[in-house]
Scaffold this motif. Structure first.
Motif, PDB file in Angstrom:
ATOM      1  N   MET A 185       0.831  -1.203   0.000  1.00  0.00           N
ATOM      2  CA  MET A 185       0.000   0.000   0.000  1.00  0.00           C
ATOM      3  C   MET A 185       0.866   1.254   0.000  1.00  0.00           C
ATOM      4  O   MET A 185       0.608   2.210  -0.753  1.00  0.00           O
ATOM      5  N   PHE A 186       1.928   1.251   0.824  1.00  0.00           N
ATOM      6  CA  PHE A 186       2.821   2.402   0.862  1.00  0.00           C
ATOM      7  C   PHE A 186       3.510   2.614  -0.487  1.00  0.00           C
ATOM      8  O   PHE A 186       3.794   3.752  -0.875  1.00  0.00           O
ATOM      9  N   ALA A 187       3.790   1.511  -1.191  1.00  0.00           N
ATOM     10  CA  ALA A 187       4.376   1.650  -2.527  1.00  0.00           C
ATOM     11  C   ALA A 187       3.418   2.398  -3.445  1.00  0.00           C
ATOM     12  O   ALA A 187       3.816   3.304  -4.189  1.00  0.00           O
ATOM     13  N   GLY A 188       2.131   2.028  -3.389  1.00  0.00           N
ATOM     14  CA  GLY A 188       1.140   2.719  -4.213  1.00  0.00           C
ATOM     15  C   GLY A 188       0.977   4.172  -3.817  1.00  0.00           C
ATOM     16  O   GLY A 188       0.851   5.062  -4.675  1.00  0.00           O
ATOM     17  N   VAL A 189       0.982   4.445  -2.503  1.00  0.00           N
ATOM     18  CA  VAL A 189       0.871   5.822  -2.021  1.00  0.00           C
ATOM     19  C   VAL A 189       2.069   6.644  -2.484  1.00  0.00           C
ATOM     20  O   VAL A 189       1.924   7.796  -2.921  1.00  0.00           O
ATOM     21  N   THR A 190       3.267   6.049  -2.407  1.00  0.00           N
ATOM     22  CA  THR A 190       4.475   6.742  -2.853  1.00  0.00           C
ATOM     23  C   THR A 190       4.385   7.101  -4.331  1.00  0.00           C
ATOM     24  O   THR A 190       4.720   8.225  -4.749  1.00  0.00           O
ATOM     25  N   HIS A 191       3.928   6.142  -5.144  1.00  0.00           N
ATOM     26  CA  HIS A 191       3.783   6.394  -6.579  1.00  0.00           C
ATOM     27  C   HIS A 191       2.761   7.505  -6.825  1.00  0.00           C
ATOM     28  O   HIS A 191       2.984   8.393  -7.664  1.00  0.00           O
ATOM     29  N   ALA A 192       1.647   7.466  -6.082  1.00  0.00           N
ATOM     30  CA  ALA A 192       0.605   8.472  -6.276  1.00  0.00           C
ATOM     31  C   ALA A 192       1.128   9.873  -5.978  1.00  0.00           C
ATOM     32  O   ALA A 192       0.883  10.821  -6.740  1.00  0.00           O
ATOM     33  N   PHE A 193       1.857  10.035  -4.877  1.00  0.00           N
ATOM     34  CA  PHE A 193       2.396  11.353  -4.548  1.00  0.00           C
ATOM     35  C   PHE A 193       3.479  11.785  -5.534  1.00  0.00           C
ATOM     36  O   PHE A 193       3.635  12.975  -5.811  1.00  0.00           O
ATOM     37  N   ALA A 194       4.228  10.811  -6.076  1.00  0.00           N
ATOM     38  CA  ALA A 194       5.223  11.155  -7.092  1.00  0.00           C
ATOM     39  C   ALA A 194       4.550  11.725  -8.335  1.00  0.00           C
ATOM     40  O   ALA A 194       5.080  12.647  -8.981  1.00  0.00           O
ATOM     41  N   LEU A 195       3.372  11.200  -8.676  1.00  0.00           N
ATOM     42  CA  LEU A 195       2.646  11.706  -9.845  1.00  0.00           C
ATOM     43  C   LEU A 195       2.208  13.162  -9.655  1.00  0.00           C
ATOM     44  O   LEU A 195       2.308  13.980 -10.574  1.00  0.00           O
ATOM     45  N   VAL A 196       1.720  13.490  -8.470  1.00  0.00           N
ATOM     46  CA  VAL A 196       1.135  14.823  -8.279  1.00  0.00           C
ATOM     47  C   VAL A 196       2.141  15.847  -7.781  1.00  0.00           C
ATOM     48  O   VAL A 196       1.863  17.057  -7.823  1.00  0.00           O
ATOM     49  N   ARG A 197       3.301  15.405  -7.330  1.00  0.00           N
ATOM     50  CA  ARG A 197       4.255  16.321  -6.707  1.00  0.00           C
ATOM     51  C   ARG A 197       4.632  17.526  -7.588  1.00  0.00           C
ATOM     52  O   ARG A 197       4.733  18.660  -7.082  1.00  0.00           O
ATOM     53  N   PRO A 198       4.832  17.374  -8.901  1.00  0.00           N
ATOM     54  CA  PRO A 198       5.270  18.531  -9.699  1.00  0.00           C
ATOM     55  C   PRO A 198       4.200  19.601  -9.893  1.00  0.00           C
ATOM     56  O   PRO A 198       4.531  20.719 -10.304  1.00  0.00           O
ATOM     57  N   GLU A 199       2.943  19.266  -9.615  1.00  0.00           N
ATOM     58  CA  GLU A 199       1.856  20.202  -9.919  1.00  0.00           C
ATOM     59  C   GLU A 199       1.781  21.283  -8.834  1.00  0.00           C
ATOM     60  O   GLU A 199       1.341  21.033  -7.717  1.00  0.00           O
ATOM     61  N   LYS A 200       2.212  22.485  -9.169  1.00  0.00           N
ATOM     62  CA  LYS A 200       2.346  23.550  -8.175  1.00  0.00           C
ATOM     63  C   LYS A 200       1.011  24.003  -7.599  1.00  0.00           C
ATOM     64  O   LYS A 200       0.928  24.439  -6.454  1.00  0.00           O
ATOM     65  N   ASP A 201      -0.043  23.917  -8.391  1.00  0.00           N
ATOM     66  CA  ASP A 201      -1.332  24.424  -7.926  1.00  0.00           C
ATOM     67  C   ASP A 201      -2.241  23.324  -7.403  1.00  0.00           C
ATOM     68  O   ASP A 201      -3.439  23.517  -7.237  1.00  0.00           O
TER      69      ASP A 201
END
Length: 296
Positions: A185-201
């Motif tokens: 589950m933490f692997a999936g959460v990590t991937h999810a946050f990696a996807l959204v991290r660059p979006e400044k807004d």
């Protein structure tokens, strides 16, 4: 010591790391006479001021033990080293040291050969959860059922207690299986946050709330998978079949590439799904991937 305290079962505790110290304080708060030992004496001395009796050696601690002897040490090797040469005849050993199922079974046999009764435990809590039942922590226990029932009050004083079978390895198996699921589950959460991290807004706190809610909703599929594995019908109750999910993986991978995210946390599971579909099981749910992991 007042009458209330003296009426409670005495506990002997070997090992005072963060978890051992939390357990010690919970037993003291519940009124259990407590004897403690720790390889580093300073940790034990701190508990002496709170009412614990400090033993100078493991042998001294066990010599006077009339109740359960709880082990909360670094690893299984530490258990063997700590108890080496000590007479265990008639003692009730409860091992809360993190272990594997195989080593837990060996440790149970080791204890029984020395005349002791044995319970293995797997702690599903972190130290701040101990002594606070509202946090939902608990310990899995397996091995001697009569021993569990004899000391249930003691075991439930720090946190919840769940007996999961007379096979001494089953507490560790439950512990590691749940931790493995958490790791995935933490692997999936990590991937999810990696996807959204660059979006400044993008509102990360808001996204986190959505993610937690979504994962909670999806957790219900564990019951579906368990039912399918029990019945052998991997199509039972399926609403999103494997073929559809596998096809949808293309969008997940393309999005990862577009967001400059390494997909390695997802691709091994995706490959299992692809293989199962290629074997002609696209109408199933995910239960068939369990068989693939087991080489069946």
């Amino acid at each position: 010591m007042d009458d209330h305290t003296s009426s409670k079962t005495p506990v002997t505790l070997l090992g005072l790391g963060d978890m051992g110290t939390a357990l010690a304080r919970a037993w003291l708060a519940a009124g259990h006479p407590l004897t403690v030992w720790n390889r580093t004496p300073a940790k034990a001395e701190r508990l002496a001021a709170e009412g614990a009796r400090v033993a100078a050696t493991p042998a001294e601690a066990l010599a006077s033990a009339t109740g359960p002897v709880v082990l909360c040490l670094l690893d299984d090797a530490s258990v063997g080293k700590t108890l080496d040469g000590i007479d265990l005849t008639g003692k009730d050993l409860i091992d809360l040291t993190t272990n594997t199922p195989a080593r837990s079974r060996l440790r149970a046999a080791w204890a029984e050969e020395r005349g002791a009764r044995f319970l293995d435990g797997g702690i599903m809590a972190v130290p701040p959860m101990i002594g606070r039942p509202e946090t939902g922590g608990y310990v899995f226990y397996s091995g001697d059922r009569a021993l569990f029932e004899r000391h249930r009050e003691v075991l439930e004083a720090p946190t919840g207690a769940k007996f999961v079978g007379e096979d001494a390895g089953h507490a560790a198996l439950h512990d590691i299986a749940l931790l493995s699921a958490m790791t995935g589950m933490f692997a999936g959460v990590t991937h999810a946050f990696a996807l959204v991290r660059p979006e400044k807004d993008l509102d990360r706190a808001g996204f986190a709330a959505l993610l937690a809610e979504w994962l909670g909703a999806m957790a219900g599929m564990t019951h579906e998978m368990a039912a399918q594995l029990e019945s052998g019908d991997y199509t039972e109750g399926v609403t999103s079949n494997l073929a559809m999910m596998s096809a949808g993986n293309d969008a997940l991978l393309a999005t990862a590439e577009g967001q400059s995210v390494d997909p390695r946390l997802l691709t091994p599971f995706m490959e299992l799904m692809r293989r199962r579909v290629a074997q002609g099981h696209g109408d199933e749910g995910l239960a068939g991937t369990v068989d693939l992991l087991r080489g069946e």
